[in-house]
Design an enzyme around this catalytic site. Structure first.
Site, PDB file in Angstrom:
ATOM      1  CD  GLU A  64      16.346  24.718  15.264  1.00  0.00           C
ATOM      2  OE1 GLU A  64      17.451  25.861  15.406  1.00  0.00           O
ATOM      3  OE2 GLU A  64      15.658  25.065  14.576  1.00  0.00           O
ATOM      4  CE  LYS A  77      10.030  25.687  10.141  1.00  0.00           C
ATOM      5  NZ  LYS A  77      10.013  26.439   8.885  1.00  0.00           N
ATOM      6  CB  THR A  92      21.479  23.263   4.349  1.00  0.00           C
ATOM      7  OG1 THR A  92      23.042  23.210   3.750  1.00  0.00           O
ATOM      8  CG2 THR A  92      21.963  23.290   6.203  1.00  0.00           C
ATOM      9  CG  ASP A 169      27.772  30.178  -3.107  1.00  0.00           C
ATOM     10  OD1 ASP A 169      26.697  30.743  -2.353  1.00  0.00           O
ATOM     11  OD2 ASP A 169      28.715  29.789  -2.404  1.00  0.00           O
ATOM     12  N   GLY A 234      22.365  33.362   9.868  1.00  0.00           N
ATOM     13  CA  GLY A 234      22.818  33.261  11.407  1.00  0.00           C
ATOM     14  C   GLY A 234      21.649  32.682  12.451  1.00  0.00           C
ATOM     15  CG  ASP A 235      19.086  29.593  11.062  1.00  0.00           C
ATOM     16  OD1 ASP A 235      20.716  29.104  11.306  1.00  0.00           O
ATOM     17  OD2 ASP A 235      18.861  29.058  10.425  1.00  0.00           O
ATOM     18  CB  VAL A 301      16.749  33.462  13.954  1.00  0.00           C
ATOM     19  CG1 VAL A 301      18.449  34.261  14.657  1.00  0.00           C
ATOM     20  CG2 VAL A 301      15.778  33.943  15.244  1.00  0.00           C
TER      21      VAL A 301
HETATM   22  P1  NAD Z   1      22.649  26.234   1.473  1.00  0.00           P
HETATM   23  O1  NAD Z   1      23.417  25.373   1.875  1.00  0.00           O
HETATM   24  O2  NAD Z   1      21.671  25.606   0.689  1.00  0.00           O
HETATM   25  O3  NAD Z   1      23.124  27.194   0.661  1.00  0.00           O
HETATM   26  C1  NAD Z   1      24.391  28.159   1.565  1.00  0.00           C
HETATM   27  C2  NAD Z   1      25.191  28.939   0.742  1.00  0.00           C
HETATM   28  O4  NAD Z   1      25.499  29.504   1.170  1.00  0.00           O
HETATM   29  C3  NAD Z   1      25.947  27.290   0.155  1.00  0.00           C
HETATM   30  O5  NAD Z   1      26.047  28.208  -1.676  1.00  0.00           O
HETATM   31  C4  NAD Z   1      27.935  27.559   0.412  1.00  0.00           C
HETATM   32  O6  NAD Z   1      28.141  27.857  -1.358  1.00  0.00           O
HETATM   33  C5  NAD Z   1      27.360  29.665   0.768  1.00  0.00           C
HETATM   34  N1  NAD Z   1      28.728  30.232   1.660  1.00  0.00           N
HETATM   35  C6  NAD Z   1      28.803  29.530   2.343  1.00  0.00           C
HETATM   36  N2  NAD Z   1      29.863  30.461   3.577  1.00  0.00           N
HETATM   37  C7  NAD Z   1      30.028  31.356   2.201  1.00  0.00           C
HETATM   38  C8  NAD Z   1      30.427  32.661   2.479  1.00  0.00           C
HETATM   39  N3  NAD Z   1      31.481  32.894   3.050  1.00  0.00           N
HETATM   40  N4  NAD Z   1      30.034  33.741   1.272  1.00  0.00           N
HETATM   41  C9  NAD Z   1      29.138  33.010   0.390  1.00  0.00           C
HETATM   42  N5  NAD Z   1      28.772  32.420   0.420  1.00  0.00           N
HETATM   43  C10 NAD Z   1      29.063  31.610   1.744  1.00  0.00           C
HETATM   44  O7  NAD Z   1      21.426  26.539   2.901  1.00  0.00           O
HETATM   45  P2  NAD Z   1      20.352  27.107   2.491  1.00  0.00           P
HETATM   46  O8  NAD Z   1      18.988  26.103   2.659  1.00  0.00           O
HETATM   47  O9  NAD Z   1      20.179  28.189   1.111  1.00  0.00           O
HETATM   48  O10 NAD Z   1      19.676  27.945   3.512  1.00  0.00           O
HETATM   49  C11 NAD Z   1      20.878  29.417   3.843  1.00  0.00           C
HETATM   50  C12 NAD Z   1      20.821  29.658   5.807  1.00  0.00           C
HETATM   51  O11 NAD Z   1      20.122  30.699   6.026  1.00  0.00           O
HETATM   52  C13 NAD Z   1      21.448  28.120   6.637  1.00  0.00           C
HETATM   53  O12 NAD Z   1      22.574  28.622   7.096  1.00  0.00           O
HETATM   54  C14 NAD Z   1      20.118  28.271   7.173  1.00  0.00           C
HETATM   55  O13 NAD Z   1      20.540  27.465   8.340  1.00  0.00           O
HETATM   56  C15 NAD Z   1      19.510  29.354   7.268  1.00  0.00           C
HETATM   57  N6  NAD Z   1      17.730  29.557   7.167  1.00  0.00           N
HETATM   58  C16 NAD Z   1      17.408  31.207   7.745  1.00  0.00           C
HETATM   59  C17 NAD Z   1      16.341  31.147   8.075  1.00  0.00           C
HETATM   60  C18 NAD Z   1      16.142  31.710   8.590  1.00  0.00           C
HETATM   61  O14 NAD Z   1      14.252  32.189   9.196  1.00  0.00           O
HETATM   62  N7  NAD Z   1      16.031  32.566   9.172  1.00  0.00           N
HETATM   63  C19 NAD Z   1      15.257  30.023   7.554  1.00  0.00           C
HETATM   64  C20 NAD Z   1      15.364  28.663   6.143  1.00  0.00           C
HETATM   65  C21 NAD Z   1      17.003  28.600   6.077  1.00  0.00           C
END
Ligand code: NAD
Length: 350
Positions: A64, A77, A92, A169, A234-235, A301
């Site tokens: 993105e 970004k 990720t 987790d 959820g994003d 998001v």
């Molecule tokens: P990551 O992959 O490092 O960590 C995600 C964790 O979720 C993993 O440890 C995984 O085992 C766990 N997981 C998956 N399904 C699960 C479930 N059903 N129950 C409990 N745990 C579960 O990812 P991250 O970098 O920490 O990012 C997490 C999420 O946040 C991503 O989806 C990312 O796109 C999103 N994000 C959103 C924003 C925002 O501004 N809203 C910013 C950054 C990241």
């Protein structure tokens, strides 16, 4: 050897520099500073050029671009989201960003933003929790203990008054990592074996999982009245965390509705389902939490203005630290119209 003039050198903050800058400022201090910059920019929301981010989706993830401008500065970004990367030993989410001067169009900062995104996301979450969580909230359930989780926890401590985090987790190794990282950070840390256990006594529930599907991290019966839900994971289209029934019971707060309706939890609702914009709560134009029993939901998001604020913050903070490299990014001929001549002369001068 030709050397570019100072005006053509662009400060570049590498990952190493960013880590040193965070140590120099202090992580919690920086989270608070970022929250202040984000709040200041949300308060002048109407000034900004706004557009939903430009997304390129694939089976495995999304890439993105997130641009915005306040008329003086322009920022964007580059960020990806690839939930399956983790199993290949990759992040990720990775990102970098750029800030430019609108008057000349010249870039004034290029920065790593993988770490900075974790900080700005956490600072935004905590800023919103401070606004919407029930009074006296001090316990947070942290569901999803990946890369963002420690930053989310520490921002909630520094900004929103949280003193206990309850971790869960699906991968116990992630919870062990998060608990170890948060030891000695001034938080009570409780590792749990189910989402239900993590939510015991929590007034703030953060979901921060990664899975490219309509996941149900929280079901309706798990969520009691009066809590604040900080839904981070959820994003993007087809990637959500909450059962729709929860959304129908909650007061929903968003960054930029035009983007959140595409990417957030509310993609599961009718396109005209009422939502409140955070900037309007901050400026007093809309009400935040209405009563003690209301469920408030921040359907986060991540919006371009948060990245713009973060880049502004970094530009202001690197001055005098030496924590950047002057990057020869822009061609700078002595005569601006003689780009070709500069190329010719470089043959003899090198
Ligand atoms: P990551 O992959 O490092 O960590 C995600 C964790 O979720 C993993 O440890 C995984 O085992 C766990 N997981 C998956 N399904 C699960 C479930 N059903 N129950 C409990 N745990 C579960 O990812 P991250 O970098 O920490 O990012 C997490 C999420 O946040 C991503 O989806 C990312 O796109 C999103 N994000 C959103 C924003 C925002 O501004 N809203 C910013 C950054 C990241």
């Amino acid at each position: 050897m030709m050397t570019p003039s100072d005006k053509a050198l662009v400060p570049f903050v590498s990952v190493d520099h960013m880590m040193k800058l965070i140590q120099h400022i202090g992580l919690e201090e920086m989270l608070k500073g970022l929250a202040d910059y984000i709040e200041a920019d949300f308060r002048r929301w109407e000034l900004f050029d706004k557009t939903p981010r430009v997304a390129s989706h694939s089976e495995k993830g999304v890439i993105e671009l997130m641009p915005t401008s306040d008329g003086e500065d322009y920022g964007f970004k580059y960020v990806n989201g690839h939930p399956s990367n983790t199993k290949d030993g990759l992040q990720t989410v990775t990102a970098f960003g750029l800030l430019a001067d609108v008057a000349s169009g010249y870039p004034v900062l290029l920065s790593e933003m993988t770490i900075l995104t974790a900080l700005r996301t956490a600072a935004t979450s905590a800023l919103v929790a401070r606004l919407l969580a029930p009074k006296g909230a001090n316990v947070m359930a942290m569901i999803g203990n990946g890369a963002q989780s420690e930053f989310q926890s520490l921002a909630m401590k520094a900004i929103a008054g949280v003193d206990e985090v309850r971790l869960y987790d699906t991968d116990p190794a992630a919870t062990r990592k998060c608990a170890a990282n948060l030891a000695d950070q001034g938080l009570r840390v409780v590792s749990c074996t189910s989402a239900e256990e993590a939510m015991l006594g929590a007034q703030i529930i953060t979901t921060c999982t990664a899975d490219k599907q309509y996941a149900t991290i929280l079901t309706d019966n798990m969520v009691g009245s009066g809590v604040h839900i900080n839904a981070i994971g959820g994003d993007c289209p087809g990637k959500t965390e909450l059962a729709p029934a929860i959304l129908h019971r909650a007061g929903i707060f968003v960054e930029y509705p035009e983007q959140t309706r595409i990417e957030g939890e509310i993609q599961q609702l009718d396109p005209d389902h009422p939502v409140t914009e955070i900037w309007q709560v901050l400026t007093g134009q809309a009400q935040g939490r209405t009563d003690d029993r209301q469920i408030t939901l921040f359907d986060s998001v991540g919006f371009a203005i948060e990245d713009f604020s973060a880049l502004r913050y970094i530009r202001d903070k690197i001055t005098g630290t030496g924590l950047f490299l002057p990057l020869d990014l822009l061609a700078d001929p002595d005569d601006p119209r003689d780009l070709f001549g500069m190329l010719q002369r470089s043959k003899t001068q090198n």
